[in-house]
Scaffold this active site. Structure first.
Site, PDB file in Angstrom:
ATOM      1  N   HIS A 190       0.811  -1.215   0.000  1.00  0.00           N
ATOM      2  CA  HIS A 190       0.000   0.000   0.000  1.00  0.00           C
ATOM      3  C   HIS A 190       0.842   1.262   0.000  1.00  0.00           C
ATOM      4  CE1 HIS A 190      -2.977  -3.044   0.943  1.00  0.00           C
ATOM      5  NE2 HIS A 190      -3.650  -2.314   0.084  1.00  0.00           N
ATOM      6  N   GLU A 447     -10.581 -10.977  -6.281  1.00  0.00           N
ATOM      7  CA  GLU A 447      -9.229 -10.816  -5.731  1.00  0.00           C
ATOM      8  C   GLU A 447      -8.662 -12.125  -5.217  1.00  0.00           C
ATOM      9  OE1 GLU A 447      -8.673  -6.872  -3.553  1.00  0.00           O
ATOM     10  OE2 GLU A 447     -10.577  -7.616  -2.768  1.00  0.00           O
ATOM     11  N   ASP A 471      -4.172  -8.402  -4.970  1.00  0.00           N
ATOM     12  CA  ASP A 471      -4.484  -9.521  -4.087  1.00  0.00           C
ATOM     13  C   ASP A 471      -4.630 -10.817  -4.877  1.00  0.00           C
ATOM     14  OD1 ASP A 471      -4.418  -8.696  -1.408  1.00  0.00           O
ATOM     15  OD2 ASP A 471      -6.238  -7.520  -1.731  1.00  0.00           O
ATOM     16  N   CYS A 518      -8.719  -2.941 -11.343  1.00  0.00           N
ATOM     17  CA  CYS A 518      -8.303  -1.792 -10.530  1.00  0.00           C
ATOM     18  C   CYS A 518      -7.015  -2.079  -9.757  1.00  0.00           C
ATOM     19  CB  CYS A 518      -9.413  -1.359  -9.584  1.00  0.00           C
ATOM     20  SG  CYS A 518      -9.858  -2.626  -8.386  1.00  0.00           S
TER      21      CYS A 518
HETATM   22  C1  PEP Z   1      -6.159  -5.274  -5.367  1.00  0.00           C
HETATM   23  O1  PEP Z   1      -6.040  -6.158  -4.513  1.00  0.00           O
HETATM   24  O2  PEP Z   1      -5.732  -5.385  -6.540  1.00  0.00           O
HETATM   25  C2  PEP Z   1      -6.833  -4.008  -5.035  1.00  0.00           C
HETATM   26  C3  PEP Z   1      -7.101  -3.125  -5.957  1.00  0.00           C
HETATM   27  O3  PEP Z   1      -7.116  -3.789  -3.710  1.00  0.00           O
HETATM   28  P1  PEP Z   1      -5.995  -3.319  -2.651  1.00  0.00           P
HETATM   29  O4  PEP Z   1      -4.746  -3.011  -3.425  1.00  0.00           O
HETATM   30  O5  PEP Z   1      -6.539  -2.120  -1.949  1.00  0.00           O
HETATM   31  O6  PEP Z   1      -5.876  -4.501  -1.778  1.00  0.00           O
HETATM   32 MG    MG Z   2      -7.183  -5.955  -2.659  1.00  0.00          MG
END
Ligand code: PEP
Ligand code: MG
Length: 572
Positions: A190, A447, A471, A518
């Protein structure tokens, strides 16, 4: 001059003075016995620390006059610091024992907080955190312990640290940070995502960086090549300054794409959406020409509110209130002026621990939090969180084009449970005569391998799919996306991941529901081409990367993109 090598996590070059973040320390309270003759002195120190913290709270109370919510918090703290019953108990126990005053105060605070937590009363369990916070300050003063506060990072600094917790990353949106260099960190962590969101150059996985760089040393972070240069000589400095100028020129050239629709060379349309984590980023998304918000990570909003909205005092009460959430969602919807806005329900737990959340279990108690009570599992187990968030979302729905998205779904039953929950919330709002949009689409994130494998079933109960490749890669390969030690195994082009992607896209097409991506794959050159070749037409990414993805797509025909993806899919 010292050149350190790491992993490129966020492109670009930053030059600034190092700010070395110390390794997080814990308050250490000794259980050593004390002599009877030391007791009066200890008690004196206790009274002094108590008076000092009371004075601090009194002046903070004065500073927030007129702000009802904050005043209430400080007033509560004030009352706690003067609670004759609690303080009497501390003093009495201290007199009767041969432990230090710090030991007794800590023990009494924890006992008291535990009793409040297990009272079964929501208001009282919230007070448990307050009592730990306020007497924690008295303990810090007694121990002369000064915990590091990320707020100390100055503007234009290069952050040098072992790692950054998601809650620390809030600072990235509040300061002009020149660069980040970490010992830990995976590219899809993150902190990596946020660094790219804010256009902050970042290099991760650098060995011994804390030994090599001292605070205030001049540092260059080359996020593109993965190099960090400490105390550069004149030649290196002017070489990198020149590179920054060139990058600015290229960014200026990309600006022409802001107002152009995203199209391939042969005219096929794409939707390029923005991933955001704060309300203010919606404005950046508009400036960068986003077609909407493809992912609003609301947990970051919760983290920033919980940590900073109340100044030095932590309080979840206001941060998670329906009203605060409603205002945040409304502002994003209004900023986007009718463009679609996909807001994800709280994805807390796992690596994103929101310490102030009053939840059934906390990740710190889990052996394997990433496999544990996170995302939709956590909110279904704590229905009041989900209810508050859904109420805020529906109430905001009349201010724009809202979609609701559920993270980390692994079964059809979970989706059905959320849908039933949403219906209950809609009924509640109706009976209260509160206006909302009846037809807000509710979609799921794909995911996990489980979700991808049953995507045909999920498509029947979902209004749309959004594939979270970060994920999906982590769980499919079984490789922690935050762990630098296994970073080489984290491969988004692993055939298993590509096959699951392909399967999901086909399932969405067969059921006639929209599918977008995403995760970070939606913005990297090679993966954008593969996804577009597989048929994905909606990609959601850091707002700052939208123009460069538009430029990339404008140079490729659909046939060329298809050729690239089928080569990858048939690669074995
Ligand atoms: C992902 O897992 O690709 C996603 C967009 O969610 P995050 O990165 O917030 O876990
Ligand atoms: Mg995710």
């Amino acid at each position: 001059m010292n050149v350190l090598l790491g992993l490129s996590a966020s492109n670009g070059i930053g030059i600034g003075k190092a700010f070395v973040v110390p390794e997080s320390e814990k308050r250490v309270i000794s259980s050593k016995k004390i002599k009877a003759e030391d007791k009066p002195k200890q008690l004196e120190r206790f009274e002094r620390s108590l008076a000092k913290v009371t004075g601090q709270i009194a002046s903070q109370l004065d500073a927030v006059k007129g702000d009802k919510v904050q005043s209430e918090i400080f007033e509560t703290y004030f009352l706690m610091l003067n609670d004759p019953e609690f303080l009497g108990d501390v003093r009495k126990s201290f007199e009767a024992s041969n432990h230090s005053i710090e030991y007794i105060l800590n023990q009494k605070t924890e006992d008291y907080a535990d009793r409040l937590r297990s009272s079964g009363n929501a208001y009282l369990s919230e007070r448990a955190e307050d009592i730990c916070d306020i007497f924690g300050r008295v303990l810090n003063d007694l121990l002369d312990f000064h915990p590091f506060d990320i707020e100390q990072v100055p503007d234009d600094a290069v952050i040098i640290a072992k790692s950054m917790a998601p809650s620390d990353t809030v600072i990235l949106s509040k300061r002009r940070i020149a660069g980040i260099a970490l010992t830990d960190g995976g590219v899809s962590s993150h902190v990596g995502i946020l660094a790219r969101n804010y256009g902050i150059p970042a290099v991760f996985d650098i060995e011994n960086i804390l030994d090599e760089i001292k605070t205030d040393a001049l540092v260059i972070v080359d996020g593109t090549s993965g190099e960090v240069i400490e105390s550069p000589d004149g030649v290196a400095l002017s070489y990198y300054q020149n590179k920054i100028t060139k990058a600015k020129e290229h960014a200026d050239k990309l600006k022409v794409f802001r107002d152009k629709p995203a199209k391939s060379a042969d005219g096929e349309s794409f939707q390029l959406m923005a991933n955001i984590g704060t309300v203010d980023e919606a404005r950046v998304a508009m400036e960068e020409g986003a077609d909407g918000i493809g992912l609003f990570r609301t947990e970051f909003l919760f983290m920033s509110e919980a940590n900073h909205a109340m100044g030095a005092v932590h309080s979840k009460v206001a941060a998670f209130s329906e009203e605060n959430q409603f205002n945040a969602y409304k502002r994003v919807l209004e900023t986007m002026r009718g463009k679609p806005v996909t807001i994800r329900t709280l994805d807390a737990g796992g690596d994103k621990i929101i310490s102030s959340l009053d939840v059934q279990h906390s990740s710190s108690e889990e052996k394997n939090p990433l496999m544990g009570l996170r995302a939709i599992r956590l909110t279904l187990a704590n229905p009041s969180l989900l209810r508050t968030q859904l109420r805020a979302l529906y109430r905001a729905s009349v201010f724009g084009n809202l979609k609701i998205m559920i993270p980390l779904v692994t079964s059809v039953e979970q989706v059905e449970e959320v849908l039933a929950f949403a219906e209950k919330v809609r009924d509640e709002l109706k009976s209260e005569n509160i206006p909302f949009d009846e037809n807000v689409p509710i979609g799921v994130m794909i995911e996990t391998a489980a979700a991808a494998m049953i995507s045909d079933c999920l498509a029947k109960v979902s209004d749309f799919f959004s594939i979270g490749t970060n994920d999906l890669t982590q769980y499919t390969i079984g490789v922690d996306r935050e762990n630098a030690l296994v970073a080489p195994l984290y491969d988004e082009f692993h055939l298993a991941v590509l096959r699951l992607l392909h399967k999901t896209i086909k399932a969405a097409e067969a059921e006639g529901i929209p599918v977008s991506v995403c995760g970070e794959m939606a913005s990297r050159t090679e993966s954008v081409m593969v996804l577009a070749g597989m048929g994905v037409r909606t990609l959601s990414m850091s707002p700052k990367l939208i123009t460069s993805v538009k430029e990339l797509l404008s140079k490729m025909s659909i046939d060329e993109l298809k050729a690239i993806s089928s080569k990858r899919l048939n690669s074995l």
